[in-house]
Every structure is written in C-alpha cells, then in structure tokens.
Design a protein around this motif. Structure first.
Motif, PDB file in Angstrom:
ATOM      1  N   LYS A  86      21.657  48.390  52.294  1.00 44.20           N
ATOM      2  CA  LYS A  86      20.597  49.349  52.596  1.00 44.20           C
ATOM      3  C   LYS A  86      20.360  50.280  51.413  1.00 44.20           C
ATOM      4  N   LYS A  87      21.428  50.613  50.706  1.00 41.61           N
ATOM      5  CA  LYS A  87      21.297  51.566  49.598  1.00 41.61           C
ATOM      6  C   LYS A  87      21.353  50.871  48.242  1.00 41.61           C
ATOM      7  N   ASN A  88      21.392  49.532  48.281  1.00 39.37           N
ATOM      8  CA  ASN A  88      21.387  48.805  47.023  1.00 39.37           C
ATOM      9  C   ASN A  88      22.592  49.144  46.128  1.00 39.37           C
ATOM     10  N   ILE A  89      23.739  49.299  46.724  1.00 37.80           N
ATOM     11  CA  ILE A  89      24.955  49.637  45.970  1.00 37.80           C
ATOM     12  C   ILE A  89      25.753  48.359  45.720  1.00 37.80           C
ATOM     13  N   PRO A  90      26.088  48.052  44.471  1.00 39.91           N
ATOM     14  CA  PRO A  90      26.866  46.832  44.235  1.00 39.91           C
ATOM     15  C   PRO A  90      28.274  46.926  44.821  1.00 39.91           C
ATOM     16  N   VAL A  91      28.744  45.808  45.345  1.00 39.72           N
ATOM     17  CA  VAL A  91      30.094  45.737  45.901  1.00 39.72           C
ATOM     18  C   VAL A  91      30.909  44.800  45.009  1.00 39.72           C
ATOM     19  N   LEU A  92      32.076  45.238  44.596  1.00 37.44           N
ATOM     20  CA  LEU A  92      32.936  44.373  43.790  1.00 37.44           C
ATOM     21  C   LEU A  92      34.174  44.000  44.566  1.00 37.44           C
ATOM     22  N   VAL A  93      34.519  42.723  44.562  1.00 36.20           N
ATOM     23  CA  VAL A  93      35.750  42.276  45.196  1.00 36.20           C
ATOM     24  C   VAL A  93      36.764  42.054  44.086  1.00 36.20           C
ATOM     25  N   LEU A  94      37.891  42.776  44.135  1.00 36.22           N
ATOM     26  CA  LEU A  94      38.845  42.773  43.023  1.00 36.22           C
ATOM     27  C   LEU A  94      40.258  42.539  43.539  1.00 36.22           C
ATOM     28  N   ASN A  95      41.144  42.153  42.615  1.00 38.07           N
ATOM     29  CA  ASN A  95      42.522  41.803  42.984  1.00 38.07           C
ATOM     30  C   ASN A  95      43.492  42.875  42.493  1.00 38.07           C
ATOM     31  N   SER A  96      44.171  43.555  43.409  1.00 38.81           N
ATOM     32  CA  SER A  96      45.048  44.638  42.963  1.00 38.81           C
ATOM     33  C   SER A  96      46.315  44.112  42.280  1.00 38.81           C
ATOM     34  N   ARG A  97      46.606  42.832  42.425  1.00 38.58           N
ATOM     35  CA  ARG A  97      47.740  42.268  41.691  1.00 38.58           C
ATOM     36  C   ARG A  97      47.313  41.728  40.334  1.00 38.58           C
TER      37      ARG A  97
END
Ligand code: ASP
Ligand code: MG
Length: 475
Positions: free
Chosen positions: A285-296
């Motif tokens: 809705k707000k056009n905010i990019p989402v990043l999927v990242l690995n904490s390890r």
C-alpha cells in the motif's frame, strides 16, 4: 522530515534469530551495522524459537486439567528466559529484569492454574497466554541492545498494534495503528533511538491482548513499516531469501535477487517459512520495499521485494509447493449451473471458517482444495445436503510463479511436458496470470518439482538469480 523517514528501517527478527544469547548478540550486531550506516532501525522480534508452541502446549495441558504438565512447561520457559537474560545484561540490570521476568511467569502460572480449574480455554485467554513469548523476548532484547551500547527503548506493541477482537487472528485497524505509532514510536525513532517491539501481539481499543495469527510477526513488521512510512522493511530469517525452489528438494535451487510484490504474495502463501502472506499488504500500500535476509549470513543480499519486477528472461521466478492438502469433489448433475449453487457451496466453507485454496468447475462438478482437515467431516456433512461429496487427502499443490508468463505462448506446454509422468489433477491459472498451479499426489511432488526446475532454470537470468553462489558450490 521525509529524509528522516527514508532512513527508518524496520528490522524484523524471527524466532531462530533470537533463540538464545548467541543469536541475540548476533542480532544486536546486525542492528548496530544498520545504525552505523546512518539508518534508524525499528526492531520487531518474535518470541524465542519454539516458545509460542510451548506456551500453546501449556495452555492445552491446563485446559485438560493437567496442571502439573502445564506448570512444568512454564518452569522450563522461565529458566530459559532467565538464563538468556542473565547472559546478556549486566548484573545490576539483571536484578530488575530478572524480577520482572519472574513476575511475568508468576502471573502466567496463575492464569494456567485458573484454567486447569475451569477447564475452558477461550481464544481470549489463549492470546493472553501466548502473548507472553513476544512480551518477554522484546523486553530482554531491548535490555541486551542497551547493554551493547545501542540507544534502545522497549515499546510494548500492545500500545500501538490496535486490532479488532477476533482473538487468535485479530484484524489490525490501520488508522489507529498509524496514530499510535506516531505517538509511541516515531518520536523515539526521529530522535535516533532504536525501538524494540514484540511481533505478533496487539490489543483491542479497550486494551485486551490479541494476536495476529501464527507467524504474525512479519505482519507486525509490515504494519509498523507502513505506519511510520519507513524506507524499507527487512525480514531477517535463517534462509538466504526467496529461492527458486526449496533447496532441500532441489540442491541447485538459486536465490532470487529481486521479485515483485505480486509474485512474492503468491509465493508467500506456500512458503510460510519465508514470509507471512499478509506481510505484503501494508508494505504494498505504501510502496515500501521488503527485504528477506539471513541473520546467519548477514552479508548475503537476500531477496528484494519491490512493486514492479524488473525485466527477467525466465518465465518463472520460483516453484513452490504446499503439501497436506485435501481435494473435495462436489458432484450434482442437475444443479450445478442453477442460480445460487456455488454460493451455497461457499457458504458451507464460510460457515466453518475454512479457507479454500483452489477451485475448478466442470458441467457437473466443483472441486475445491483446503488445507485444514479438522473440520472436513462437518463440512462434508453440510455439503452432502446439496450434492454428492467425496474427499481425498495427501495431495500437494505445485505453484509456479512469474510475471513473465503473462501472454507468453507455449509455457503451459513446457510445464506439462516436464511433468508428463506425473498424474496431474486440478489445473488453474489465477486471474493475476502470474501463477500456474496444479495438484499432484504428495508422493510425486518432489520429483515433479525437480523436473520443472531443470526445465525452467537451466539458463537462469543473472540479473534476477544469484548464479554466483551456484558456481561457488560447484568449485
Ligand atoms: N511467535 C509467533 C509464532 O510462532 C509469531 C511469529 O514468530 O511470527 O507464530
Ligand atoms: Mg516466522
């Protein structure tokens, strides 16, 4: 102001990223790294891994009058939280934090004792019990961050994430949430302080604790990101982002570098492990990019989910599978096309609050798939008032997702050629035209996925897929 908002990054850490003191320290390091880049993190955390399951188990034990069993579970949880906290903060802080943790468990035990006496577990009580996981983790983590020199403040999510009163899976109320975040989070963040909040939990306007449904912390992350207009939302998990398929099924699966919101939303439903589907909405809705990242593996670039996917040479981005599905066939030779018939069928599912995944119809039959089995006998009984009903379990839905299948000829032929030796049941191409799904026997699903992966990812587009990782593993 907008410059400052741009620097806000919501960082959501899942249960495995905060499972013990070592993991929490690693998380603190990742957050410090973002701060050092000039960003202002707003941190959303899950309960420590497995804690939600254990709290639910304690509630279930108490509800069947197994008081000892319930209290044994919370005794273990109390120790785990106390030990973790003690390993993370200074002794002076621990005196206060330890007393607070103790008090939380003392009141939790009181609730469980009451529950064991009454023997009735309502969803409202369940939310109260299960919310303890995120309440504890967020508070401990805020203290741990502060001990590591981060300017961290704990914000009780229940002051911000306002929901309706559908306990167990409450619906967030966007306008209220935005107002509350502006009041309780934004001032801290704009002053450079790092807010630490629990995911998954919320409260009604009247202040009664609610939860957003299992896996709901991602949702919280997106609600917070959307509510404060963050520049990005990072979902820190234990995988290197979204893959072309499950690497356990297909060892040469590749990381997808960029994917569209629409594609990710289709996949999210299948790969609950990576993203909660509803995560996507407040961000979109707000056009905010989402990043999927690995904490390890924080150096890995993960997967970037954006509004419009860039051009990609490959028709598909990813192949997902959803197992343990049941097909329900409803056959009524005379009535199918009669007015209101489909509505009557769907009303049955609605009545039992059972989501339907896929539907296909022919002249005389409607086939539907569902993924929850517990209500099936009741649903079948209700449906049999309308028509003949059969249901069959152990099915898997294979779903191929990609924007580039829009308007391309011959893709379906390639798909079904690749799985020609497999018995394919329902076939559907959603209206979004970015998803092709079909149903197979669960036992044949993995083989089918490997064939499809070989067919469609033999020459991956290097702009979109991380082919470097593959080269390295071959070396
Ligand atoms: N702790 C909750 C769960 O296990 C929420 C989450 O981790 O996303 O479902
Ligand atoms: Mg999760």
């Amino acid at each position: 102001m907008s410059q400052l908002l741009e620097q806000l990054v919501v960082m959501k850490f899942g249960g495995t990223s905060v499972e013990d003191a070592v993991a929490i320290n690693r998380t603190a390091g990742i957050v410090a790294g973002r701060r050092d880049k000039g960003l202002t993190p707003v941190v959303v955390v899950s309960a420590m891994s497995k804690v939600t399951d254990q709290l639910l188990a304690a509630a279930a034990a108490a509800a069947r009058a197994d008081r000892t069993g319930a209290l044994a579970i919370t005794a273990r949880l109390r120790n785990r939280h106390l030990e973790t906290a003690a390993a993370l903060v200074a002794d002076e802080t621990m005196a206060e934090l330890g007393a607070w943790i103790d008090a939380e468990f003392t009141s939790l035990d009181e609730v469980l004792r009451g529950l064991a006496a009454v023997g009735e577990l309502t969803l409202r009580i369940s939310d109260m019990i299960v919310s303890v996981g995120e309440r504890l983790s967020s508070k401990i983590i805020a203290h741990a961050f502060a001990f590591r020199g981060l300017d961290a403040v704990h914000v009780d999510s229940r002051t911000c994430i306002i929901t309706d009163n559908q306990h167990g899976k409450a619906i967030p109320l966007d306008a209220q949430i935005e107002a509350r975040l502006k009041e309780h989070v934004l001032p801290h963040a704009l002053a450079g302080r790092i807010c630490v909040m629990g995911g998954f939990i919320g409260s009604t306007e009247a202040g009664v604790t609610t939860t957003l449904g299992r896996g709901g912390s991602d949702f919280t992350g997106a609600l917070v990101g959307g509510g404060i207009d963050a520049g990005a939302i990072e979902i820190w998990t234990d995988v290197n982002g979204i893959m072309t398929t499950d690497p356990r099924i297909c060892p040469n699966a590749l990381r997808v570098k960029t994917i569209s919101f629409e594609e990710a939303a289709e996949l999210a439903y299948f790969g609950a492990k990576v993203l909660h589907p509803a995560t996507i909405l407040p961000a979109v809705k707000k056009n905010i990019p989402v990043l999927v990242l690995n904490s390890r593996n924080p150096e890995n670039e993960g997967t970037r989910i954006i509004s419009l996917a860039p051009h990609c040479e490959s028709p598909f981005k990813s192949i997902a599978v959803k197992r343990r599905l049941t097909i329900i066939d409803v056959v009524a030779s005379r009535m199918l096309m009669s007015h209101g018939y489909l509505k009557a069928i769907f009303e049955v599912f609605d009545k039992h609050k059972c989501p339907v995944d896929m539907v296909s119809t022919s002249e005389v039959s409607v086939s539907l798939t569902v993924d929850s089995n517990e209500k099936l006998p009741e649903i079948a009984a209700d449906l049999s008032a309308l028509a003949d009903v059969k249901y069959e379990g152990q099915k898997a839905l294979i779903c191929m997702v990609g924007e580039n299948i829009r308007g391309q000829n011959g893709i379906a032929a390639r798909v079904f050629q690749a799985v020609r030796h497999v018995n394919v049941r329902m076939i559907s191409q959603g209206a979004s035209e970015i998803n092709m799904s079909f149903m197979v026997e669960e036992s044949e699903a993995e083989e089918a996925i490997r064939s499809l992966h070989n067919e469609f990812f033999a020459n991956p587009d290097p702009e979109i897929f991380d082919i470097e990782a593959l080269k390295e593993s071959v070396r």
